[in-house]
Design an enzyme around this catalytic site. Sequence first.
Site, PDB file in Angstrom:
ATOM      1  N   SER A  16      30.767   1.861  52.506  1.00  0.00           N
ATOM      2  CA  SER A  16      29.992   1.574  53.714  1.00  0.00           C
ATOM      3  C   SER A  16      29.784   0.075  53.851  1.00  0.00           C
ATOM      4  O   SER A  16      29.717  -0.656  52.852  1.00  0.00           O
ATOM      5  CB  SER A  16      28.649   2.291  53.573  1.00  0.00           C
ATOM      6  N   TYR A  72      20.409   3.617  49.745  1.00  0.00           N
ATOM      7  CA  TYR A  72      21.730   4.113  50.171  1.00  0.00           C
ATOM      8  C   TYR A  72      22.798   3.035  49.962  1.00  0.00           C
ATOM      9  O   TYR A  72      23.840   3.274  49.348  1.00  0.00           O
ATOM     10  CB  TYR A  72      21.685   4.527  51.651  1.00  0.00           C
ATOM     11  N   LYS A  88      26.217   2.750  47.307  1.00  0.00           N
ATOM     12  CA  LYS A  88      27.617   2.452  47.662  1.00  0.00           C
ATOM     13  C   LYS A  88      28.122   1.251  46.863  1.00  0.00           C
ATOM     14  O   LYS A  88      29.291   1.223  46.446  1.00  0.00           O
ATOM     15  CB  LYS A  88      27.745   2.217  49.170  1.00  0.00           C
TER      16      LYS A  88
END
Length: 337
Positions: free
Chosen positions: A124, A149, A153
């Site tokens: 991402s 989050y 990643k």
Amino acid sequence: MKILLTGGAGFIGSHTAVELVNEGYEPIIIDDFRNSKSFVIENIEKIIGRKVVFHCTDIGDQEKISSIIKQEKPVGIIHFAADKAVNESVKNPLKYYHNNIVNLIKLLSVIDKHNIDSFIFSSSCTVYGSPSFIPVNEKTPIQPAFSPYGYTKQVGEKILTDFFKTKQQTSLTMLRYFNPIGAHPSSLIGELPLGVPSNLVPYITQTAIGKRKELTIFGNDYNTADGTCIRDYIHVVDLARAHVLSLKNKHSYNNIYNVGVGNGKSVLEVVHSFEEINNLKVNYQFGERRDGDVPEIYADNHLIKTELKWEPIFSLKEALHHAWAWERELKSKYKIG
Ligand code: UDP
């Protein structure tokens, strides 16, 4: 050639399954529908005109994953199964560390015993944190992540890089997604947010259809032209095609690509484009900034264009048109909405 898709019934996974079939691959879908619905599999089958191989399994169940790999013998794996809401990760970080990191390690421990030609990871643009210059390219220095989050990643990329260094027979590709939106032009598959959507476009479509009273635009005091955040919105089918091209990639054994259209759009621009292309009004108000949001990010997509010959086909307006058609389909056929 069989390609295993973890989370293959999800938004990006389902579109990738279709694109794989279009290019002659055989998708093997693993999903437990925690973020999807079983009719997605039926609708993939309607689009491709035949059955698809599907296993209803939790990606954390190593025994089952191992037996599926032994049985199916995939040449490639595309790992979509993960949680993806920036804001939710701020509120519930352990969920993200568990699903996005612990389950990744479990999957790699299983793969360790098998030979795989390609492994593709859903990364991402959040790995860039709040970048010091824009557009970001793959060499832009990684800044501290703005959310758990984003951190999962960053860590995921590091784990994969270290793991596949020991396995030179496998080509690793990490695709740094920008903001996937839209739906399949057939209106048979699309985004299926469970509960209140955290992403912008499903919130817009749900507001337009009357399921939500109004859209809150998170912050209009950013240092951008209209004060709202800037993102790079990419049609999900274009993103799906990047996975298929990655499987054919012979460039190197460790590849990182930005997958965005290379064009920054503000939240207000998206809302107004949606109104224009679909000829309707969206009820919105401005609210507080949202935790975890970076003010502005969009892609330098030069690398994927030159190395994989990838080009986005769909415009923002087409994506917003498809998203609206999908929302209406959800309401009329599936009584969702
Ligand atoms: N956004 C918004 N209202 C919403 C959902 C999102 O204003 O209800 C904004 C959000 O603050 C961000 C942009 O829309 O600037 C894209 O957010 P999204 O959650 O879709 O993707 P993200 O970039 O966070 O992964």
